[in-house]
Design a protein around this motif. Structure first.
Motif, PDB file in Angstrom:
ATOM      1  N   ARG A   1      22.759  43.320  41.443  1.00  0.00           N
ATOM      2  CA  ARG A   1      23.230  42.397  42.463  1.00  0.00           C
ATOM      3  C   ARG A   1      23.451  43.193  43.751  1.00  0.00           C
ATOM      4  O   ARG A   1      23.860  44.345  43.699  1.00  0.00           O
ATOM      5  N   PRO A   2      23.129  42.570  44.862  1.00  0.00           N
ATOM      6  CA  PRO A   2      23.388  43.300  46.117  1.00  0.00           C
ATOM      7  C   PRO A   2      24.884  43.600  46.285  1.00  0.00           C
ATOM      8  O   PRO A   2      25.731  42.828  45.874  1.00  0.00           O
ATOM      9  N   LYS A   3      25.063  44.772  46.871  1.00  0.00           N
ATOM     10  CA  LYS A   3      26.453  45.183  47.088  1.00  0.00           C
ATOM     11  C   LYS A   3      27.037  44.321  48.210  1.00  0.00           C
ATOM     12  O   LYS A   3      26.447  44.185  49.266  1.00  0.00           O
ATOM     13  N   ILE A   4      28.151  43.773  47.938  1.00  0.00           N
ATOM     14  CA  ILE A   4      28.799  42.938  48.940  1.00  0.00           C
ATOM     15  C   ILE A   4      29.692  43.833  49.801  1.00  0.00           C
ATOM     16  O   ILE A   4      30.547  44.549  49.298  1.00  0.00           O
ATOM     17  N   VAL A   5      29.346  43.786  51.100  1.00  0.00           N
ATOM     18  CA  VAL A   5      30.129  44.608  52.048  1.00  0.00           C
ATOM     19  C   VAL A   5      30.645  43.724  53.178  1.00  0.00           C
ATOM     20  O   VAL A   5      30.062  42.707  53.507  1.00  0.00           O
ATOM     21  N   SER A   6      31.643  44.170  53.747  1.00  0.00           N
ATOM     22  CA  SER A   6      32.222  43.421  54.857  1.00  0.00           C
ATOM     23  C   SER A   6      31.611  43.875  56.166  1.00  0.00           C
ATOM     24  O   SER A   6      30.946  44.904  56.233  1.00  0.00           O
ATOM     25  N   LEU A   7      31.834  43.152  57.261  1.00  0.00           N
ATOM     26  CA  LEU A   7      31.312  43.512  58.574  1.00  0.00           C
ATOM     27  C   LEU A   7      31.869  44.864  59.036  1.00  0.00           C
ATOM     28  O   LEU A   7      31.137  45.643  59.635  1.00  0.00           O
ATOM     29  N   GLU A   8      33.065  45.138  58.758  1.00  0.00           N
ATOM     30  CA  GLU A   8      33.666  46.416  59.148  1.00  0.00           C
ATOM     31  C   GLU A   8      32.939  47.577  58.447  1.00  0.00           C
ATOM     32  O   GLU A   8      32.661  48.599  59.058  1.00  0.00           O
ATOM     33  N   GLU A   9      32.581  47.387  57.164  1.00  0.00           N
ATOM     34  CA  GLU A   9      31.885  48.462  56.412  1.00  0.00           C
ATOM     35  C   GLU A   9      30.488  48.672  56.981  1.00  0.00           C
ATOM     36  O   GLU A   9      30.033  49.800  57.107  1.00  0.00           O
TER      37      GLU A   9
ATOM     38  N   GLU B   1      29.539  48.109  60.164  1.00  0.00           N
ATOM     39  CA  GLU B   1      29.698  48.761  61.461  1.00  0.00           C
ATOM     40  C   GLU B   1      30.060  50.232  61.279  1.00  0.00           C
ATOM     41  O   GLU B   1      29.577  51.087  62.014  1.00  0.00           O
ATOM     42  N   ALA B   2      30.846  50.523  60.299  1.00  0.00           N
ATOM     43  CA  ALA B   2      31.258  51.902  60.053  1.00  0.00           C
ATOM     44  C   ALA B   2      30.083  52.745  59.571  1.00  0.00           C
ATOM     45  O   ALA B   2      29.956  53.918  59.907  1.00  0.00           O
ATOM     46  N   SER B   3      29.118  52.150  58.792  1.00  0.00           N
ATOM     47  CA  SER B   3      27.975  52.899  58.276  1.00  0.00           C
ATOM     48  C   SER B   3      26.976  53.196  59.377  1.00  0.00           C
ATOM     49  O   SER B   3      26.202  54.154  59.305  1.00  0.00           O
ATOM     50  N   LYS B   4      27.003  52.406  60.508  1.00  0.00           N
ATOM     51  CA  LYS B   4      26.067  52.644  61.610  1.00  0.00           C
ATOM     52  C   LYS B   4      26.504  53.853  62.408  1.00  0.00           C
ATOM     53  O   LYS B   4      25.677  54.484  63.048  1.00  0.00           O
ATOM     54  N   GLY B   5      27.705  54.173  62.400  1.00  0.00           N
ATOM     55  CA  GLY B   5      28.405  55.230  62.975  1.00  0.00           C
ATOM     56  C   GLY B   5      28.092  56.082  64.027  1.00  0.00           C
ATOM     57  O   GLY B   5      27.630  56.527  64.881  1.00  0.00           O
TER      58      GLY B   5
END
Length: 100
Positions: free
Chosen positions: A86-94, A96-100
């Motif tokens: 199943r795709p990992k469910i991430v929030s918008l904050e996570e 944005e943080a991964s784009k870093g």
């Protein structure tokens, strides 16, 4: 000078040939025969010659037609039968943080 002529034993015609017949039990007879009286013997001799002649070589059978087939398709590699994640469910904050 001595001349020898062979005459038919039946009608005294000449020329004649000498024919000798031998039975399987060893008995034999020779007869001088003209062309007319020797006809049955000549037929038998011709039949015997025909039987002795080698039969013509049989022609080789025509080669069967080779039907070229398209190369067999290779089977697709077997897919691994793993359970889908199943795709990992991430929030918008996570995100944005991964784009870093």
């Amino acid at each position: 000078m001595k001349l020898q002529v062979t005459a038919c034993d039946i009608d005294k015609k000449f020329p004649a040939k000498t024919y000798t017949i031998t039975a399987s039990d060893g008995r034999s007879i020779s007869k001088d025969l003209c062309e007319e009286h020797a006809e049955p013997f000549e037929e038998w001799l011709e039949e015997a010659e025909a039987d002795e002649e080698p039969e013509p070589e049989p022609r080789p059978a025509p080669a069967p037609k080779v039907v070229k087939q398209a190369p067999a398709k290779k089977a697709a590699p077997a897919k691994k039968t793993t359970a889908r994640r199943r795709p990992k469910i991430v929030s918008l904050e996570e995100i944005e943080a991964s784009k870093g």
